[in-house]
Write a protein that holds these residues in place. Structure first.
Motif, PDB file in Angstrom:
ATOM      1  N   ILE A 186      -6.154   1.647  -1.316  1.00 56.95           N
ATOM      2  CA  ILE A 186      -6.403   3.071  -1.088  1.00 56.95           C
ATOM      3  C   ILE A 186      -7.894   3.386  -1.237  1.00 56.95           C
ATOM      4  CG2 ILE A 186      -6.058   5.369  -2.104  1.00 56.95           C
ATOM      5  CD1 ILE A 186      -3.166   4.434  -2.752  1.00 56.95           C
ATOM      6  N   VAL A 187      -8.484   2.863  -2.290  1.00 54.27           N
ATOM      7  CA  VAL A 187      -9.899   3.121  -2.553  1.00 54.27           C
ATOM      8  C   VAL A 187     -10.773   2.500  -1.463  1.00 54.27           C
ATOM      9  CG1 VAL A 187     -11.797   2.728  -4.148  1.00 54.27           C
ATOM     10  CG2 VAL A 187      -9.526   3.331  -5.042  1.00 54.27           C
ATOM     11  N   LYS A 188     -10.494   1.255  -1.114  1.00 51.45           N
ATOM     12  CA  LYS A 188     -11.287   0.539  -0.118  1.00 51.45           C
ATOM     13  C   LYS A 188     -11.266   1.238   1.238  1.00 51.45           C
ATOM     14  CE  LYS A 188     -11.543  -3.881   2.337  1.00 51.45           C
ATOM     15  NZ  LYS A 188     -10.931  -5.241   2.495  1.00 51.45           N
ATOM     16  N   ASN A 189     -10.108   1.718   1.649  1.00 53.37           N
ATOM     17  CA  ASN A 189      -9.960   2.332   2.970  1.00 53.37           C
ATOM     18  C   ASN A 189     -10.114   3.853   2.956  1.00 53.37           C
ATOM     19  OD1 ASN A 189      -9.019   0.065   4.936  1.00 53.37           O
ATOM     20  ND2 ASN A 189      -7.814  -0.266   3.070  1.00 53.37           N
ATOM     21  N   LYS A 190     -10.445   4.398   1.762  1.00 49.89           N
ATOM     22  CA  LYS A 190     -10.663   5.841   1.614  1.00 49.89           C
ATOM     23  C   LYS A 190      -9.493   6.649   2.169  1.00 49.89           C
ATOM     24  CE  LYS A 190     -15.676   5.282   1.867  1.00 49.89           C
ATOM     25  NZ  LYS A 190     -16.940   5.640   2.580  1.00 49.89           N
ATOM     26  N   GLY A 218      -4.318   6.009 -10.630  1.00 50.48           N
ATOM     27  CA  GLY A 218      -5.123   4.795 -10.582  1.00 50.48           C
ATOM     28  C   GLY A 218      -6.333   4.941  -9.675  1.00 50.48           C
ATOM     29  N   ALA A 219      -6.146   5.609  -8.516  1.00 57.28           N
ATOM     30  CA  ALA A 219      -7.278   5.842  -7.612  1.00 57.28           C
ATOM     31  C   ALA A 219      -8.301   6.767  -8.253  1.00 57.28           C
ATOM     32  CB  ALA A 219      -6.763   6.434  -6.294  1.00 57.28           C
ATOM     33  N   ALA A 220      -7.818   7.789  -8.953  1.00 58.94           N
ATOM     34  CA  ALA A 220      -8.720   8.731  -9.628  1.00 58.94           C
ATOM     35  C   ALA A 220      -9.567   8.019 -10.677  1.00 58.94           C
ATOM     36  CB  ALA A 220      -7.910   9.862 -10.263  1.00 58.94           C
ATOM     37  N   ALA A 221      -8.954   7.052 -11.360  1.00 60.60           N
ATOM     38  CA  ALA A 221      -9.677   6.294 -12.387  1.00 60.60           C
ATOM     39  C   ALA A 221     -10.803   5.470 -11.780  1.00 60.60           C
ATOM     40  CB  ALA A 221      -8.704   5.403 -13.146  1.00 60.60           C
ATOM     41  N   LYS A 222     -10.717   5.195 -10.483  1.00 56.00           N
ATOM     42  CA  LYS A 222     -11.754   4.431  -9.786  1.00 56.00           C
ATOM     43  C   LYS A 222     -12.660   5.343  -8.945  1.00 56.00           C
ATOM     44  CE  LYS A 222      -9.405  -0.010  -9.760  1.00 56.00           C
ATOM     45  NZ  LYS A 222      -9.166  -1.259  -9.033  1.00 56.00           N
ATOM     46  N   GLU A 276      -0.313   1.523   9.928  1.00 56.16           N
ATOM     47  CA  GLU A 276      -0.101   0.513   8.903  1.00 56.16           C
ATOM     48  C   GLU A 276       0.764   1.165   7.842  1.00 56.16           C
ATOM     49  OE1 GLU A 276      -2.387  -2.056   5.438  1.00 56.16           O
ATOM     50  OE2 GLU A 276      -3.558  -1.373   7.168  1.00 56.16           O
ATOM     51  N   VAL A 277       1.965   0.666   7.701  1.00 60.51           N
ATOM     52  CA  VAL A 277       2.935   1.256   6.776  1.00 60.51           C
ATOM     53  C   VAL A 277       3.021   0.415   5.519  1.00 60.51           C
ATOM     54  CG1 VAL A 277       5.361   1.844   6.435  1.00 60.51           C
ATOM     55  CG2 VAL A 277       4.269   2.293   8.649  1.00 60.51           C
ATOM     56  N   ILE A 278       2.912   1.072   4.371  1.00 59.71           N
ATOM     57  CA  ILE A 278       2.949   0.365   3.086  1.00 59.71           C
ATOM     58  C   ILE A 278       3.941   1.064   2.165  1.00 59.71           C
ATOM     59  CG2 ILE A 278       1.626  -0.427   1.101  1.00 59.71           C
ATOM     60  CD1 ILE A 278      -0.898  -0.137   2.885  1.00 59.71           C
ATOM     61  N   GLY A 279       4.977   0.349   1.787  1.00 62.38           N
ATOM     62  CA  GLY A 279       5.933   0.878   0.824  1.00 62.38           C
ATOM     63  C   GLY A 279       5.670   0.259  -0.541  1.00 62.38           C
ATOM     64  N   ILE A 280       5.674   1.072  -1.573  1.00 62.75           N
ATOM     65  CA  ILE A 280       5.432   0.535  -2.920  1.00 62.75           C
ATOM     66  C   ILE A 280       6.554  -0.429  -3.294  1.00 62.75           C
ATOM     67  CG2 ILE A 280       5.041   1.119  -5.335  1.00 62.75           C
ATOM     68  CD1 ILE A 280       4.173   3.903  -4.382  1.00 62.75           C
ATOM     69  N   GLN A 281       7.796  -0.008  -3.012  1.00 69.37           N
ATOM     70  CA  GLN A 281       8.938  -0.899  -3.173  1.00 69.37           C
ATOM     71  C   GLN A 281       9.219  -1.545  -1.814  1.00 69.37           C
ATOM     72  OE1 GLN A 281      10.923   2.706  -5.083  1.00 69.37           O
ATOM     73  NE2 GLN A 281      12.226   1.060  -5.817  1.00 69.37           N
ATOM     74  N   GLY A 282      10.174  -2.457  -1.791  1.00 69.83           N
ATOM     75  CA  GLY A 282      10.530  -3.107  -0.539  1.00 69.83           C
ATOM     76  C   GLY A 282      11.397  -2.225   0.342  1.00 69.83           C
ATOM     77  N   ILE A 283      12.035  -2.843   1.319  1.00 69.45           N
ATOM     78  CA  ILE A 283      12.907  -2.110   2.241  1.00 69.45           C
ATOM     79  C   ILE A 283      14.053  -1.455   1.499  1.00 69.45           C
ATOM     80  CG2 ILE A 283      14.580  -2.450   4.098  1.00 69.45           C
ATOM     81  CD1 ILE A 283      12.635  -4.444   5.332  1.00 69.45           C
TER      82      ILE A 283
END
Length: 327
Positions: free
Chosen positions: A241-245, A266-270, A216-223
């Motif tokens: 990220i948090v949900k899927n560890k 952001g993940a660290a804050a959660k 599963e590939v996720i880019g923060i920006q688009g192509i």
């Protein structure tokens, strides 16, 4: 015959032989065909052209390490190189979006070919941002790059038929190496646990990679790096990220890492720790003269680093020891 006459005859014969050799060399030098002067946009194309062309070509890539082709515009120096070239090869598929009009104009004066535009369109993925266009990052799947290599070989044979035999021989060797790279990447990336098969990077350059290796590939920006990530997008990715560890995310050599750092914070804050798995190559290869400065080395580096960062197994130096470098 008198001894002095014999000596003169020998000297004359030697002089005649030297003159004959020089004349032959001069004739050869004048008739020796100069190398094809080829200019490419990306270093990935240049790598293939150099390997296939061998001693018959001089290759210049406009875009070096760390260069973003989506935003690149030709410089005055580039224009001079392109005008002098015997052949210009660019990627196409809207990768060099800022240069398309220039190449259209240049093609009226010389041979200018977008190699990516010649690939079978049924093998391409749709572009997220532009209707009726395709994701240009086909080099991320070595099996697709095999097609591009064959296209480049055919262009060289067509342009310089006198050296067709050499081009075909060199292409066969290069294709064999890419096939080995493909097999290595499949085996290595298959070692990553299913629950860690997430590849999060700065922009969507890895969709062909994901398709080939079941990620599963996720880019923060688009192509395209020209698109901007919204605050909402960042927040959604942090939740994902948090949900899927997810344990590791990756920075790219040709894209700024500010959004990646925002995800980590952001993940660290959660309460979830995610680390940078390393720096991978997306739109440009590594420095010239290094293993990662070749197409083989670029993809080997990515596959090896991603596997090791996400819990898979891979030799520390990838397949470099077996190939003895990219070329």
């Amino acid at each position: 015959m008198h001894l002095s006459n014999v000596s003169k005859l020998i000297k004359f014969s030697i002089l005649s032989l030297c003159l004959l050799v020089l004349a032959t060399y001069s004739t050869y030098a004048k008739s020796d065909k100069p190398k094809l002067n080829i200019v490419t946009t990306t270093s990935m194309i240049a790598d293939a052209v150099q390997y296939i062309g061998g001693k018959h070509v001089t290759v210049t890539a406009l875009m070096g390490p760390g260069i973003d082709p989506h935003a690149y515009r030709q410089t005055r120096t580039d224009i001079a190189k392109l005008v002098r070239a015997d052949l210009v090869l660019w990627h196409g598929l809207y990768l060099e979006a800022q240069m398309e009009e220039f190449f259209a104009a240049l093609s009226k004066r010389k041979k200018v070919i977008a190699v990516g535009n010649r690939i079978d369109k049924t093998k391409l993925l749709a572009h997220d941002d532009y209707k009726d266009r395709f994701d240009p990052h086909i080099w991320m799947n070595p099996d697709l790059w095999i097609d591009i290599t064959s296209i480049i070989k055919n262009i060289l044979v067509e342009t310089d038929p006198a050296n067709a035999a050499d081009y075909k021989t060199n292409a066969k060797q290069y294709l064999n190496k890419i096939a080995k790279l493909s097999a290595y990447a499949k085996k290595t990336l298959a070692s990553i646990p299913a629950n860690q098969r997430f590849l999060i990077t700065a922009h969507d350059a890895f969709n062909y990679f994901g398709q080939a290796y079941n990620f599963e590939v996720i880019g923060i920006q688009g192509i395209s790096t020209e698109s901007e990530a919204s605050l909402r997008r960042i927040e959604d990715l942090i939740d994902h990220i948090v949900k899927n560890k997810i344990s590791s995310i990756f920075v790219e050599t040709s894209v700024a890492d500010r959004n990646i750092k925002a995800l980590i914070e952001g993940a660290a804050a959660k309460g979830h720790k995610v680390t940078i798995g390393g720096e991978i190559f997306s739109d440009a290869m590594g420095k010239a003269g290094t293993y990662e400065g070749t197409y083989i080395g670029m993809i080997d580096h990515n596959a090896t680093l991603i596997a090791r960062a996400l819990g898979g197994t891979a030799p520390e130096r990838g397949m470099q020891n077996r190939l003895g470098g990219g070329h």
